[in-house]
Design a protein around this motif. Structure first.
Motif, short mmCIF file in Angstrom:
data_model
loop_
_atom_site.label_atom_id
_atom_site.label_comp_id
_atom_site.label_asym_id
_atom_site.label_seq_id
_atom_site.Cartn_x
_atom_site.Cartn_y
_atom_site.Cartn_z
N CYS A 1 0.90 -1.30 0.02
CA CYS A 1 -0.02 -0.14 -0.07
C CYS A 1 1.04 1.10 0.11
CB CYS A 1 -1.18 0.04 1.43
SG CYS A 1 -2.28 -1.03 1.10
N THR B 1 2.06 4.81 0.38
CA THR B 1 1.69 5.92 1.26
C THR B 1 2.58 7.12 1.00
OG1 THR B 1 2.94 5.53 3.17
CG2 THR B 1 0.63 4.64 3.10
N ARG B 2 2.45 8.27 1.42
CA ARG B 2 3.68 9.32 1.30
C ARG B 2 4.70 8.93 1.91
NH1 ARG B 2 6.28 11.27 -0.54
NH2 ARG B 2 7.16 13.42 -0.65
N LYS C 1 6.44 5.38 -0.25
CA LYS C 1 6.14 5.20 -1.63
C LYS C 1 6.73 4.34 -2.46
CE LYS C 1 9.54 8.70 -2.95
NZ LYS C 1 10.15 10.06 -2.71
N GLU D 1 -6.88 3.21 -0.44
CA GLU D 1 -6.80 3.93 0.96
C GLU D 1 -6.77 2.92 1.91
OE1 GLU D 1 -9.20 7.32 3.14
OE2 GLU D 1 -10.22 6.20 1.65
#
Ligand code: HEM
Lengths: 199, 365
Positions: A103, A105-106, A109, A198
């Motif tokens: 997954c 995410t900021r 990445k 998400e």
């Protein structure tokens, strides 16, 4: 739920694409110097190669500075966690249309496989390429610099690194097509924004 | 004769004085040197930037300076200056090397200057010799000399380009102009074969040879005309012999009797040398350094003349020349890895496509 996040900062995208362009030109001119291609002629290939070589060095200095000051270097800290899942995804699950196990995410990445391969590129392959290139270039100044060795060694190290860069480029370019659509990863690197799960 | 007038008019020799002999070495225009022939009496810039009548118009003595009655030049006993020091026209001294005026770093581009330690200026700046339209002799086979036509007359045959291809007195020959030099490591020293030296007659015999190698810091790659031919020799002792060429009939002279055995017997007797009494012909070669006929810089060699797989330096081995050399092993491994990557991605892509098609079909069901 899907959502769009900004994964790649403006400088990062600029750096990525300029580096890509420089590396491709360096590969083409380098393999022309090597005698594998005939395109510009040795003289021009040499000039272009040197110009792009120096540009890559300058760009790398900026990139190192950026990574250090933004803390983004942490994105490349290698981890073995979930590496097996990622590997299984690419050799197996991807054909069944299963979702990517990582997954984005900021803060994360890169997936563990990316972390590892980009780290190898950045701390081993490119430095080897650049340092052997400088070593090759300053051959005439070796005695002054207290270095010795044969030009052949410098050339062979530089050539070996070039094969590694080319291998990386092929696999890397192919893997950019494995996103939601063929171009979605590429678009993310252009716009900076990517649609992620998400989680 | 008015000696006072003579004495008061002593001057430097002009090109005509030197050229009268040196342009005709070997018996005719351009025979020997290849870079010295009558086209240099009035050359244009294309032919020789230094001697060009529409340029600096140097006479021979501009570079061949004389110090204590020693005219600067290359001799067998004295190498061309290896210490490349500046000696501008204002300086008293030896001005024979290019570096005397141009220094060892004359190029604007630094990579070109990086070459001057291993490559002589002449190598790039004299791309070809005999460029002035005069042919130079490249091959001279004495073994065929002495043939006559059916009327007993001497034969003179011309080649397509108008040069003499056969002459009863001299044998077969080949002339060329605009010739690409051959290259060798050269530290200024030359060795040469004496009459008493023996050689291996199974391969071409070097009548002279140039010294130097890649590892010799004083040696640089230098251009040469290699003058090849066939000459009479002693096949038992494996040495050269001296034939008598001209003389009266009955003297044994080759140009009177056209008999090599007699000519060699007479020549060896006259010079007081001994030989086995047998003769044969052996292929020979001779190195002639190329140093005149410096071309304008835009005509100098382009990089790929040497930096390519089969370039001008293909035969000079023992060092790494970018563009010419590579490691076959590394390249093989490298390209196999690249092919595997390509094949891997293609296989992977096909499997993805298949997977997607299968899923679509299942969805339809
Ligand atoms: C991605 C980066 C690069 C790649 C893929 C690359 C590739 C190559 C290749 C394949 C060769 C031919 C080697 C041979 O046959 O001997 C070469 C030559 C050379 N490279 Fe690179 N290179 C890169 C970066 C650089 C850099 C950063 C420099 C240093 C400024 C450099 C300097 C040289 C030099 C001096 C040569 C020797 C030929 C010449 O002088 O033009 N290279 N390069």
């Amino acid at each position: 739920m899907k959502m769009r996040i900004q994964l790649y900062a403006r400088f990062e995208r600029f750096w990525h694409w300029l580096q890509a362009l420089l590396i491709i030109i360096l590969l083409v001119t380098g393999f022309e110097i090597h005698g594998s291609l005939k395109l510009l002629g040795f003289s021009q290939a040499h000039q272009v190669h040197l110009f792009c070589g120096w540009s890559l060095i300058i760009l790398s200095i900026f990139a190192i500075f950026w990574h250090a000051t933004t803390g983004e270097w942490k994105q490349y800290v290698p981890t073995l966690e979930n590496l097996d899942k990622i590997a299984r995804y690419y050799v197996c699950d991807i054909f069944k249309g299963e979702p990517h196990p990582h997954c984005k995410t900021r803060e994360q990445k890169l997936n563990p496989l990316q972390r590892l391969s980009y780290l190898v590129l950045k701390v081993f392959i490119l430095p080897l390429q650049i340092l052997s290139g400088l070593w090759y270039y300053y051959y005439n100044q070796w005695p002054v610099m207290g270095l010795s060795g044969s030009l052949e060694t410098a050339a062979l190290v530089h050539t070996a690194a070039a094969f590694m860069v080319l291998a990386f480029l092929i696999v890397h370019t192919y893997l950019t097509t494995t996103g939601g659509t063929l171009l979605s990863y590429t678009m993310a690197m252009i716009t900076g924004w990517e649609e992620v799960e998400e989680g | 004769m008015n000696l006072a007038e003579v004495a008061q008019n002593v001057g430097l020799p002009g090109r005509k004085n030197c050229g009268a002999c040196h342009f005709y070495g070997g018996g005719a225009d351009g025979v020997k040197h290849g870079d010295l022939d009558s086209s240099l009496f009035k050359p244009d810039k294309k032919l020789d930037v230094h001697m060009a009548v529409n340029g600096p118009n140097f006479s021979c003595t501009a570079c061949h300076t004389t110090v204590n009655h020693q005219i600067a030049g290359r001799y067998y006993s004295k190498p061309a200056p290896v210490v490349h020091k500046l000696a501008l026209p204002k300086d008293y001294g030896n001005r024979i090397s290019c570096e005397s005026c141009h220094s060892a770093a004359p190029h604007k581009e630094s990579k070109l200057n990086d070459h001057t330690d291993k490559v002589a200026c002449q190598t790039c700046h004299i791309p070809r010799y005999a460029r002035g339209g005069v042919y130079t002799k490249m091959w001279w086979d004495w073994s065929t000399a002495g043939r006559f036509d059916k009327n007993g007359k001497m034969i003179v045959e011309k080649a397509v380009n108008g040069t003499i291809a056969y002459h009863t007195k001299k044998g077969s020959m080949r002339w060329e102009k605009d010739v690409k030099p051959e290259y060798a490591w050269y530290n200024g020293k030359m060795g040469y074969l004496s009459l008493s030296d023996t050689f291996d007659d199974r391969k071409p015999v070097s009548l002279n040879w140039v010294e130097g190698s890649y590892n010799d810091p004083k040696a640089r790659i230098f251009p040469f005309k290699i003058y090849r031919g066939k000459q009479v020799y002693d096949p038992v002792r494996k040495t050269l012999v001296i034939p008598k060429l001209f003389g009266k009939k009955g003297s044994g002279a080759f140009w009177a009797e056209f008999d090599w055995a007699k000519a060699v017997a007479a020549g060896m007797k006259e010079t007081g040398e001994t030989y086995s009494g047998k003769i044969g012909f052996v292929e020979t070669k001779m190195y002639w350094p190329i140093t005149h006929m410096v071309a304008p810089k835009e005509d100098s060699l382009k990089c790929d003349e040497c930096h390519s797989r089969n370039g001008r330096l293909a035969s000079l081995t023992g060092f790494y020349l970018p563009g010419r050399d590579r490691s076959k092993g590394l390249d093989t491994i490298g390209w196999i890895v690249i092919l595997l990557c390509l094949a891997g991605t293609i296989v992977h892509a096909v499997m993805r496509l298949n997977g997607r098609n299968k899923m679509k079909k299942e969805q339809l069901k």
